[in-house]
Design a protein around this motif. Structure first.
Motif, PDB file in Angstrom:
ATOM      1  N   GLY A 177       0.777  -1.227   0.000  1.00 46.44           N
ATOM      2  CA  GLY A 177       0.000   0.000   0.000  1.00 46.44           C
ATOM      3  C   GLY A 177       0.805   1.271   0.000  1.00 46.44           C
ATOM      4  N   GLU A 291     -11.853   7.202   1.038  1.00 45.80           N
ATOM      5  CA  GLU A 291     -10.668   6.407   1.354  1.00 45.80           C
ATOM      6  C   GLU A 291      -9.631   7.328   1.977  1.00 45.80           C
ATOM      7  OE1 GLU A 291      -9.107   3.503  -1.366  1.00 45.80           O
ATOM      8  OE2 GLU A 291     -10.835   3.750  -2.680  1.00 45.80           O
ATOM      9  N   ASP A 712      -5.640  -6.340  -3.255  1.00 48.71           N
ATOM     10  CA  ASP A 712      -4.550  -5.528  -2.742  1.00 48.71           C
ATOM     11  C   ASP A 712      -4.802  -5.058  -1.317  1.00 48.71           C
ATOM     12  OD1 ASP A 712      -6.642  -3.880  -3.476  1.00 48.71           O
ATOM     13  OD2 ASP A 712      -5.332  -2.184  -3.962  1.00 48.71           O
ATOM     14  N   ARG A 713      -5.941  -5.420  -0.747  1.00 46.99           N
ATOM     15  CA  ARG A 713      -6.261  -5.086   0.640  1.00 46.99           C
ATOM     16  C   ARG A 713      -6.732  -6.352   1.352  1.00 46.99           C
ATOM     17  NH1 ARG A 713      -7.511   0.777   0.864  1.00 46.99           N
ATOM     18  NH2 ARG A 713      -7.651   1.605  -1.255  1.00 46.99           N
ATOM     19  N   SER A 714      -6.789  -6.286   2.671  1.00 48.72           N
ATOM     20  CA  SER A 714      -7.179  -7.458   3.442  1.00 48.72           C
ATOM     21  C   SER A 714      -8.667  -7.747   3.251  1.00 48.72           C
ATOM     22  CB  SER A 714      -6.878  -7.240   4.927  1.00 48.72           C
ATOM     23  OG  SER A 714      -7.600  -6.119   5.415  1.00 48.72           O
ATOM     24  N   TYR A 734     -14.826   1.802  -1.180  1.00 47.81           N
ATOM     25  CA  TYR A 734     -13.396   1.721  -1.461  1.00 47.81           C
ATOM     26  C   TYR A 734     -13.176   1.102  -2.839  1.00 47.81           C
ATOM     27  CZ  TYR A 734     -11.615   2.967   3.189  1.00 47.81           C
ATOM     28  OH  TYR A 734     -11.269   3.625   4.344  1.00 47.81           O
ATOM     29  N   TYR A 736     -10.985  -1.446  -4.935  1.00 46.39           N
ATOM     30  CA  TYR A 736     -10.140  -2.619  -4.731  1.00 46.39           C
ATOM     31  C   TYR A 736      -9.543  -3.061  -6.061  1.00 46.39           C
ATOM     32  CZ  TYR A 736     -11.864  -3.202   0.045  1.00 46.39           C
ATOM     33  OH  TYR A 736     -12.145  -3.019   1.370  1.00 46.39           O
TER      34      TYR A 736
END
Length: 931
Positions: A177, A291, A712-714, A734, A736
């Protein structure tokens, strides 16, 4: 004239030598030499095929110079006319020349003579003995001719390794990130009048001999009128006749992405953002991004060192860049700085072997704004809750604005109005602040709220982890911020790191000094943590005292010690205690020289999804023992916690159930979860084989029940019984970035139509995402050289296959008859070019770049007849007739002759594979026979 003649005749031996090595030897030695394909495996290069010459009579192997230097990305420039390869080896100050005419290799100032058995000149390549690669260049190639395997050992840091390191650094920056990805938007925000629904629940029951009660909380959310709405219902019932039911958090929110003027409108129950947050029922507007900002600025790091030094930059202990200092020793990095704390570490490896390390800590508070950015918050409404009942307050309005003046200075101002006649200096509040970042790591903040307080805050954190923080507040009269009527408040905090018995540790000191008109109160605290073997130790000391009219009164000086130990999960440890967590704690009153409380905790997992927890406590003051036994069962659909408490006062049991229910509307599926989902988002990803080539999921298409994507995010990924992959715990609104993980799909012949794209998560619902898969495309063709009216296939060529508009590139090789093939190509457009170095060797040129398109078909697209025509370099290309200019793919089993050339039909995929296997089998047979 004589001189010219003499020169011409003196060069005749060289010409004869060239003819001998370049033409005569390959023909006469054809019976004992042949090209073999070796598998070259290297961490930086990967696993590729390399064409080598093998002399099975002398058992000698010759490796290709141009191909290996190209794979290792060593600078090289072949000269087919002068039979040389030259360039810079590893660094610009280390030039080399391989001259096959004079049979010499020069590296730097060292020259080595070659023997006839040290090299071979092929039709499209120069070959050297592995011994020359090792002795001259330090590249130790090992050849296993029985296994057809080639490996490399070297102490050099090869250019391909440097490039891979940079690529890995960039990928890690994206992965963690630091630098946002930029995938094309595949699924934008889709607004609906009504859509989705999610429900979180929590049910809690308390049972004791005297009382029995049941409390419950239900929080629901859905999409309404293009925004999201949610609210909570709370209930309580007791056998004592107490029954309550109320609502909270009922609000409707409409979010905007990528709009610098407004990002959200909220109506309903919300909280103000002023100096004193208040719960209100009203309206809220803001342009704070949905965000949170991650990137703040780029930070320039440059300097000088020894020329040609290798310079690495690490950001938060991860490699973020690599450069080689130029001839003047200069290096330069532009490092992305994120909000929070960023630690940079510069590593310089000088040519003399010295390592220079420079560490630095950079801080960017989340309240900072980039230069020129302006944000605002506005709220207005009726006060609710305790404040409204206690002071009869009716309405409140608040507004604040902040601006990034420079990248090191942010200013803000705000005002709050409260409609309450009983308030004096709190009815209207004006406040402002200046936040400065000095020398990238010193933070200074000034807050002013006239008639209330003035505050100065300073902090710094060094690369050694030494940190200092101080807050001084000057109160301006009695207010809701100063009920006790204090005049000043000083708070300080310092953390000092050090090494103890070879381990990194540290101690923290903090204190608060409150000055009142006739007295003062002081609280001090220190905390020390250390690790001895597998035991973690923590010591905490807390004390306080009050001074009034020259008399000091001391409170309790409490020393708390805690030891924790986790039993390893090694095979030698009994199964029933593996992973057991033990903790012991004591609280000791130093001033009165007595223990106050002792406690011991034991925790251990059970049934893979459960955990037991036992706590035993003893009060030294009351001489009483209390015990607590708990069991938590964390299932996929619900979380259950049972707690039993026992003391001399009695025994009571508490049971709770927590979970969430979501409705996947488009797939008509109810999804249960053990985590809260209201206010968040989810996605249903359909991976399927598009059997009817429609591009969307239809009845009859085959679903692929695999976790075949990456975000790219949890998030939480789970494949349901309906074979749909569901992603939960996504943040609403958001963006993603999603990529397809083909390694998770067992069938390697399946390729996705789109493998990288982004989507925007819709609130309180499951967003449907469809990813169609098709069988990989297969292509067949041939490289043909047209000379004197005839065409012949050319083997041993390297073909560069590139995708148009995508990051895909690979190298194909032609068979002995010129044929080539490959499979598992994703749908899309491609081009093929013949290696320009080999074209120079053959003194030919490619008539036209080969272009083709692999179409998305469930059974896989098959293209054959992809002919690449090469003609002599001095030929003139005519466009008036087709001849050898056009090269078009033809359908399967329908390859046709061009009509103007004697085209050799390309070797089919199966035949080519069999030919390679037969060649390798024959080679191994001759080796066994010879041995």
């Amino acid at each position: 004239m004589r001189q010219s003649t003499h020169t011409r005749f003196s060069s005749m031996p060289i010409v004869i030598l060239v003819a001998f090595f370049g033409l005569f030897l390959p023909k006469t030695a054809k019976a004992q030499q042949e090209e073999v394909m070796l598998t070259f495996s290297n961490p930086a290069v990967g696993s590729v095929y390399v064409g080598c010459l093998y002399d099975y009579k002398s058992n000698a192997v010759y490796l290709p110079v141009n191909e290996l230097f190209s794979l290792l990305e060593i600078n090289y420039l072949p000269d087919g006319k002068n039979f040389t390869v030259s360039g810079n080896f590893i660094s610009p100050d280390n030039p080399y020349v391989i001259n096959f005419l004079t049979m010499q290799v020069q590296l730097g100032k060292t020259t080595r003579q070659l023997k006839p058995d040290d090299f071979k000149i092929g039709e499209t390549e120069y070959y050297l003995s592995p011994r020359i690669f090792e002795e001259v260049f330090g590249l130790k190639f090992s050849v296993n001719i029985d296994q057809l395997f080639l490996s490399l050992e070297t102490t050099h840091r090869l250019p391909v390794q440097e490039r891979k390191a940079r690529e890995m650094a960039r990928s890690r920056i994206e992965e963690f990130g630091i630098k946002p990805l930029d995938y094309p938007l595949g699924y934008s925000r889709k607004r609906s009048v009504v859509n989705g629904s999610m429900l979180d629940y929590s049910i809690l029951g308390d049972y004791s001999k005297e009382d029995k009660s049941l409390s419950y909380t239900f929080t629901g959310g859905m999409e309404l009128l293009g925004g999201d709405i949610q609210g909570t219902f709370n209930g309580y019932n007791s056998n004592n006749g107490i029954h309550t039911l109320n609502t909270s958090g009922l609000r409707w929110h409409y979010g905007f992405r990528d709009n610098k003027f407004i990002s959200g409108i909220t109506m309903g129950q919300t909280i103000t953002t002023g100096l004193q947050p208040l719960s209100i029922t009203g309206l809220s507007l803001t342009n704070d991004p949905i965000e949170p900002r991650q990137m703040f600025e780029t930070y320039l790091i440059d300097g000088t060192t020894e020329p040609n030094s290798e310079v690495e930059i690490y950001v938060n202990d991860r490699l973020a860049g690599f450069k080689r200092a130029d001839e003047l020793g200069y290096y330069r990095f532009n490092i992305p700085i994120t909000y929070g704390t960023t630690r940079t570490s510069l590593h310089i490896y000088t040519p003399s072997g010295q390592l220079i390390v420079t560490d630095r800590q950079l801080q960017v508070p989340f309240t900072f704004l980039p230069k020129g950015v302006v944000t605002y918050n506005v709220q207005a409404g009726k006060v609710e809750g305790f404040m409204a009942d206690s002071i009869q307050e009716k309405w409140v309005a608040h507004a604040n604005v902040a601006m990034g003046v420079t990248n090191w200075l942010t200013a803000s101002a705000g005002t709050q109005f409260r409609d309450n006649p009983s308030l004096s200096n709190m009815k209207k509040i004006y406040y402002g602040s200046l936040s400065a970042r000095i020398a990238k790591q010193y933070l200074l903040n000034v807050d002013a709220a006239p008639q209330n307080y003035y505050r100065l805050t300073g902090s710094v954190m060094y690369a050694s982890n030494l940190s200092l923080n101080m807050i001084y507040t000057r109160f301006d009269g009695t207010s809701e911020f100063n009920f006790r009527g204090a005049t000043d408040d000083i708070n300080a905090n310092v953390y000092i790191p050090f090494r103890l018995l070879g381990m990194e540790t540290g101690i923290r000191f903090s204190g608060d000094h409150l000055i009142l008109p006739n007295s003062s109160q002081t609280t001090i605290l220190s905390d020390f943590s250390a690790r001895l073997g597998k035991v973690n130790m923590r010591f905490n000391y807390r004390d306080n005292f009050e001074t009034s009219q020259g008399t000091t009164t001391f409170g309790n000086a409490l020393l708390t010690t805690a030891l924790t130990y986790t039993i390893a999960r090694t095979p030698g440890v009994p199964v029933y205690i593996r992973g057991m967590y033990l903790r012991a704690q004591n609280m000791y009153d130093i001033r009165h020289n007595q223990f106050q409380q002792s406690e011991m905790e034991l925790s251990h997992s059970a049934f893979k999804t459960g955990r037991f927890n036992l706590i035993l406590g003893y009060s030294h003051l009351t001489k009483k023992v209390n015990a607590q036994l708990g069991f938590t069962l964390d299932l996929n659909k619900v979380r259950s916690t049972t707690t039993l408490n026992s003391s001399e006062g009695g025994t009571w049991v508490r049971q709770s159930l927590n979970g969430s229910i979501g409705w996947d509307m488009l797939n008509n599926k109810t999804v249960f979860s053990n985590r809260q989902q209201v206010g968040r988002s989810a996605a249903s990803v359909l991976l399927f084989v598009d059997n009817n080539n429609s591009g969307q999921y239809d009845e009859g298409d085959q679903l692929l029940p695999y976790q075949g994507v990456k975000l790219d995010r949890s998030s939480i990924m789970e494949v349901g019984r309906d074979s749909i992959l569901r992603l939960s715990q996504l943040q609403s609104y958001y963006k993603y970035n999603l990529s397809v993980n083909r390694n998770a799909i067992p069938d390697p012949t399946l390729v996705p139509l789109k493998d990288k794209f982004s989507f925007i998560a819709d609130p309180n619902q499951y967003k449907r995402i469809e990813i169609p898969f098709y069988r990989g495309g297969t292509i067949e063709g041939a490289v043909l050289i047209a000379r004197n009216g005839t065409t012949t296939g050319q083997g041993g060529l390297r073909l560069n296959l590139k995708a148009v508009g995508k990051e895909f590139e690979t190298v194909l090789r032609t068979m002995s008859d010129g044929g080539f093939y490959t499979m598992d190509l994703a749908p899309g457009k491609y081009t093929i070019d013949v290696d320009t170095v080999q074209l120079g060797f053959l003194n030919v040129k490619q008539v036209q770049k080969l272009s083709f398109e692999v179409k998305a078909k469930a059974e896989g697209d098959y293209l054959e007849g992809l002919n690449i025509i090469l003609i002599p370099a001095d030929s003139v290309i005519t466009t008036g007739r087709r001849s050898f200019i056009e090269s078009k793919p033809v359908e399967k089993n329908d390859a046709k002759n061009d009509g103007n050339l004697d085209v050799v039909k390309p070797t089919k995929q199966k035949e080519a594979t069999e030919q390679t296997e037969e060649q390798n089998s024959n080679l191994k047979y001759r080796l066994r026979k010879r041995n």
